[in-house]
Design a protein around this motif. Structure first.
Motif, PDB file in Angstrom:
ATOM      1  N   MET A   1      59.993 -53.566 126.462  1.00  0.00           N
ATOM      2  CA  MET A   1      60.963 -53.252 127.507  1.00  0.00           C
ATOM      3  C   MET A   1      60.723 -51.842 128.037  1.00  0.00           C
ATOM      4  O   MET A   1      60.634 -50.886 127.271  1.00  0.00           O
ATOM      5  CB  MET A   1      62.387 -53.368 126.954  1.00  0.00           C
ATOM      6  N   HIS A   3      62.121 -48.697 129.765  1.00  0.00           N
ATOM      7  CA  HIS A   3      63.390 -48.030 130.053  1.00  0.00           C
ATOM      8  C   HIS A   3      63.142 -46.988 131.146  1.00  0.00           C
ATOM      9  O   HIS A   3      62.938 -45.801 130.880  1.00  0.00           O
ATOM     10  CB  HIS A   3      63.948 -47.390 128.787  1.00  0.00           C
ATOM     11  N   GLY A  24      69.662 -54.617 127.246  1.00  0.00           N
ATOM     12  CA  GLY A  24      70.244 -54.993 125.961  1.00  0.00           C
ATOM     13  C   GLY A  24      71.472 -54.178 125.618  1.00  0.00           C
ATOM     14  O   GLY A  24      72.435 -54.685 125.035  1.00  0.00           O
ATOM     15  N   VAL A  25      71.457 -52.900 125.995  1.00  0.00           N
ATOM     16  CA  VAL A  25      72.608 -52.023 125.766  1.00  0.00           C
ATOM     17  C   VAL A  25      73.697 -52.314 126.791  1.00  0.00           C
ATOM     18  O   VAL A  25      74.878 -52.441 126.459  1.00  0.00           O
ATOM     19  CB  VAL A  25      72.188 -50.540 125.833  1.00  0.00           C
ATOM     20  N   LYS A  27      74.510 -54.946 128.525  1.00  0.00           N
ATOM     21  CA  LYS A  27      75.232 -56.217 128.433  1.00  0.00           C
ATOM     22  C   LYS A  27      76.253 -56.232 127.303  1.00  0.00           C
ATOM     23  O   LYS A  27      77.228 -56.979 127.348  1.00  0.00           O
ATOM     24  CB  LYS A  27      74.233 -57.360 128.256  1.00  0.00           C
ATOM     25  N   ARG A  28      76.036 -55.415 126.279  1.00  0.00           N
ATOM     26  CA  ARG A  28      76.916 -55.450 125.104  1.00  0.00           C
ATOM     27  C   ARG A  28      77.782 -54.203 124.965  1.00  0.00           C
ATOM     28  O   ARG A  28      78.561 -54.090 124.024  1.00  0.00           O
ATOM     29  CB  ARG A  28      76.070 -55.641 123.839  1.00  0.00           C
ATOM     30  N   CYS A  35      74.629 -44.825 122.441  1.00  0.00           N
ATOM     31  CA  CYS A  35      73.265 -45.305 122.249  1.00  0.00           C
ATOM     32  C   CYS A  35      72.415 -44.166 121.706  1.00  0.00           C
ATOM     33  O   CYS A  35      72.839 -43.006 121.685  1.00  0.00           O
ATOM     34  CB  CYS A  35      72.674 -45.854 123.547  1.00  0.00           C
ATOM     35  N   ASP A  56      71.811 -54.138 134.607  1.00  0.00           N
ATOM     36  CA  ASP A  56      70.884 -53.826 133.515  1.00  0.00           C
ATOM     37  C   ASP A  56      70.777 -52.329 133.242  1.00  0.00           C
ATOM     38  O   ASP A  56      69.934 -51.898 132.450  1.00  0.00           O
ATOM     39  CB  ASP A  56      69.482 -54.362 133.847  1.00  0.00           C
TER      40      ASP A  56
END
Length: 280
Positions: A1, A3, A24-25, A27-28, A35, A56
């Motif tokens: 991925m 960034h 990934g961060v 969405k949750r 982070c 995203d």
């Protein structure tokens, strides 16, 4: 991925905002999470407060303070961050509280202020008051990055009175506590004022969640460097926090732990400065 940094803004002379791709961060993410960034391979892991997540992308505030944050500031739009891990931590309950105040005075706290106000304001029955304090008008963030859009009431304070109300958020909050019924307080930023806000809210019998930001080495609970004592019981800010009931925090221990790595931080900055000599 990958960034990738998609936006970078100057907030003041030392504070910056970046938007970075981290699906990934994003969405949750729940306000109260944080982070961890690793800017380069084999680099230091640094915890970062998240202002918001859209699609995203996550928005992060950071201050140029140590080696890794200086390295992060060297990156520009289009550059990549090596790793982003998260979301991490245990958020406080997201629910109806009533009249809620969030107070902040430093970059990490200002990011959390936005995130918590934004989500709590959407819950029926909550009335959100955001207080942001800065030393002077020169330190105040651009209007679009202040918390006014996500609060029912917004109070800007500067310690020298050059913009907004004169004083620190502690002064503003004490006035509110004297004059109005406040059901819940949240606070983030510098540790010494968080100790004072815990004492202040206890005096008025108002619960408070404070972000107890301790030094994290791995931020996964293995190193134990971010331990905090809550009612005499050891907790880890990276797993159990970083927001804790301020009335139960052992603040003297929390403050003393902030100096653990000062000498190593100085060595790291010296190494970076030496590395950057002659680099334009």
């Amino acid at each position: 991925m990958k960034h990738t940094i998609t936006r970078k803004e100057v907030l003041n002379g030392a504070d910056f905002l970046i938007d970075v791709v981290a699906p990934g961060v994003a969405k949750r993410f729940v306000p109260g999470n944080f982070c961890v960034l690793i800017t380069i391979p084999n680099g230091e892991r640094i915890p970062m407060s998240i202002q918001k997540a859209e699609g995203d992308t996550i928005s992060l505030f950071f201050k140029k303070l140590g080696k890794t944050s200086f390295e992060l500031d060297m990156k520009k739009v289009g550059d990549e961050i090596y790793k982003i891990i998260g979301p991490m931590g245990s958020p406080p309950p997201i629910k109806k509280y009533g009249t809620v105040v969030f107070a902040s005075d430093l970059v990490c706290g200002h990011a959390e202020n936005w995130a918590m106000c934004d989500i709590l304001r959407k819950i029926p029955g909550n009335h959100i008051i955001s207080i942001q304090s800065f030393p002077t008008s020169a330190d105040v963030y651009p209007d679009k990055e202040l918390c006014e859009p996500v609060a029912d009431e917004f109070i800007l304070a500067t310690e020298d009175g050059s913009r907004g109300v004169k004083g620190h958020y502690l002064d503003v909050l004490e006035k509110l506590l004297k004059e109005r019924k406040i059901d819940q307080v949240f606070a983030g930023g510098g540790i010494p004022p968080l100790q004072k806000i815990s004492e202040l809210t206890k005096k008025y019998n108002v619960p408070v969640y404070t972000t107890v930001r301790q030094i994290m080495v791995d931020a996964t609970g293995m190193c134990g460097s971010c331990r905090v004592f809550i009612d005499g019981e050891q907790k880890l800010a990276c797993i159990d926090g970083p927001m804790f009931d301020g009335h139960k925090v052992d603040w003297e221990a929390a403050i003393s732990r902030l100096t653990m790595f000062k000498s190593k931080e100085a060595v790291a900055m010296d190494c970076l400065n030496e590395k950057m000599k002659g680099v334009k």
